[in-house]
Design a protein around this motif. Structure first.
Motif, PDB file in Angstrom:
ATOM      1  N   GLY A   1       1.011   9.308   5.181  1.00 23.57           N
ATOM      2  CA  GLY A   1      -0.008   8.546   4.484  1.00 23.57           C
ATOM      3  C   GLY A   1      -1.036   9.469   3.871  1.00 23.57           C
ATOM      4  O   GLY A   1      -1.340  10.523   4.435  1.00 23.57           O
TER       5      GLY A   1
ATOM      6  N   MET B   1       3.990   3.692   9.617  1.00 29.95           N
ATOM      7  CA  MET B   1       3.618   4.746   8.672  1.00 29.95           C
ATOM      8  C   MET B   1       4.080   6.104   9.212  1.00 29.95           C
ATOM      9  O   MET B   1       3.717   6.491  10.314  1.00 29.95           O
ATOM     10  CB  MET B   1       2.102   4.762   8.468  1.00 29.95           C
ATOM     11  CG  MET B   1       1.644   5.843   7.517  1.00 29.95           C
ATOM     12  SD  MET B   1      -0.139   5.826   7.213  1.00 29.95           S
ATOM     13  CE  MET B   1      -0.770   6.468   8.744  1.00 29.95           C
TER      14      MET B   1
ATOM     15  N   LEU C   1      -0.568  -1.373   6.266  1.00 31.71           N
ATOM     16  CA  LEU C   1      -0.133  -0.072   5.753  1.00 31.71           C
ATOM     17  C   LEU C   1      -0.298   1.034   6.785  1.00 31.71           C
ATOM     18  O   LEU C   1       0.508   1.952   6.851  1.00 31.71           O
ATOM     19  CB  LEU C   1      -0.903   0.285   4.481  1.00 31.71           C
ATOM     20  CG  LEU C   1      -0.648  -0.594   3.260  1.00 31.71           C
ATOM     21  CD1 LEU C   1      -1.489  -0.127   2.085  1.00 31.71           C
ATOM     22  CD2 LEU C   1       0.814  -0.643   2.899  1.00 31.71           C
ATOM     23  N   GLY C   2      -1.352   0.970   7.572  1.00 30.23           N
ATOM     24  CA  GLY C   2      -1.644   2.041   8.525  1.00 30.23           C
ATOM     25  C   GLY C   2      -1.103   1.822   9.921  1.00 30.23           C
ATOM     26  O   GLY C   2      -1.440   2.562  10.836  1.00 30.23           O
TER      27      GLY C   2
ATOM     28  N   VAL D   1       1.481   5.245   1.411  1.00 30.46           N
ATOM     29  CA  VAL D   1       2.073   5.233   2.739  1.00 30.46           C
ATOM     30  C   VAL D   1       3.591   5.212   2.619  1.00 30.46           C
ATOM     31  O   VAL D   1       4.146   4.421   1.850  1.00 30.46           O
ATOM     32  CB  VAL D   1       1.608   3.990   3.526  1.00 30.46           C
ATOM     33  CG1 VAL D   1       2.342   3.867   4.838  1.00 30.46           C
ATOM     34  CG2 VAL D   1       0.113   4.026   3.749  1.00 30.46           C
TER      35      VAL D   1
ATOM     36  N   LYS E   1      -9.125   8.663   6.445  1.00 35.87           N
ATOM     37  CA  LYS E   1      -7.726   8.298   6.651  1.00 35.87           C
ATOM     38  C   LYS E   1      -7.607   7.021   7.471  1.00 35.87           C
ATOM     39  O   LYS E   1      -6.526   6.561   7.760  1.00 35.87           O
ATOM     40  CB  LYS E   1      -6.984   9.434   7.344  1.00 35.87           C
ATOM     41  CG  LYS E   1      -6.825  10.649   6.454  1.00 35.87           C
ATOM     42  CD  LYS E   1      -5.997  11.717   7.108  1.00 35.87           C
ATOM     43  CE  LYS E   1      -5.877  12.899   6.162  1.00 35.87           C
ATOM     44  NZ  LYS E   1      -5.119  13.981   6.745  1.00 35.87           N
TER      45      LYS E   1
ATOM     46  N   HIS F   1       7.119   4.499   4.582  1.00 35.51           N
ATOM     47  CA  HIS F   1       7.758   3.856   5.728  1.00 35.51           C
ATOM     48  C   HIS F   1       9.235   4.228   5.725  1.00 35.51           C
ATOM     49  O   HIS F   1       9.845   4.326   4.662  1.00 35.51           O
ATOM     50  CB  HIS F   1       7.679   2.333   5.632  1.00 35.51           C
ATOM     51  CG  HIS F   1       6.334   1.772   5.928  1.00 35.51           C
ATOM     52  ND1 HIS F   1       6.069   0.437   5.786  1.00 35.51           N
ATOM     53  CD2 HIS F   1       5.190   2.339   6.373  1.00 35.51           C
ATOM     54  CE1 HIS F   1       4.815   0.194   6.126  1.00 35.51           C
ATOM     55  NE2 HIS F   1       4.260   1.341   6.465  1.00 35.51           N
TER      56      HIS F   1
END
Length: 182
Positions: free
Chosen positions: A32, A29, A24-25, A102, A40, A104
């Motif tokens: 977020g 991204m 996800l990170g 998040v 974070k 994208h």
């Protein structure tokens, strides 16, 4: 039409959390935001999900529900609109569950933006578990339809890869039409 996909990995444990939050990170991204988490950093968020579950005795249970919502270009022409919509849709969940949202950017069919939301199944106030059953999934799908004013298709097995589905008619598990305005 908006698309909701839900994934759970009840046997994944801490390794699954670490891999999910790393994914996800990563560099895909563009927006977020953590909820109920004071970091974070994706690795720190995974640790906090794990620690809260462990504190309440839920570490051996399903730790996370992973929602993926794909919006049509008309509904979410930019990342901030996608972010705002998901915030509104998930408000009831993020009041008592940690989450990481998040956005994208990736063109898939009629969509430029999709949002990943990892929600801790452990309520951080009382330790009760959120169950990723159809009662919850259908509620989320209906909220998406109501907030966007567009139909929302729910399918836990939907494949976003356009090329693989090019010659197949895709049937969704269930479609939801708007019923209420928020």
């Amino acid at each position: 039409m908006e698309i909701l996909v839900v994934t759970t990995h009840s046997e994944g444990g801490k390794d699954y959390l670490d891999n999910l939050f790393k994914y996800l990170g990563d560099d895909r991204m563009i927006l977020g935001k953590p909820y109920g988490v004071c970091s974070k950093d994706p690795a720190a968020i995974a640790d906090m999900f794990w620690l809260v579950a462990k504190f309440f005795g839920n570490a051996d249970k399903n730790l996370v529900i992973h929602y993926i919502i794909s919006f049509s270009r008309d509904t979410a022409p930019d990342e901030w609109t996608a972010f705002r919509i998901v915030n509104e849709v998930l408000q009831p969940l993020i009041e008592e569950h940690m989450a990481f949202l998040v956005v994208h950017r990736e063109t898939r069919g009629d969509s430029d933006y999709h949002v990943h939301i990892a929600v801790s199944t452990t309520n951080f106030k009382d330790g009760t578990l959120l169950r990723p059953d159809n009662k919850l999934n259908f509620l989320i799908a209906q909220r998406i339809a109501d907030v966007t004013g567009e139909k929302c298709a729910f399918d836990p097995d939907y494949n976003f890869n356009e090329d693989e589905n090019k010659n197949e008619e895709k049937r969704f598990y269930r479609e939801f039409s708007p019923q209420h305005e928020f």
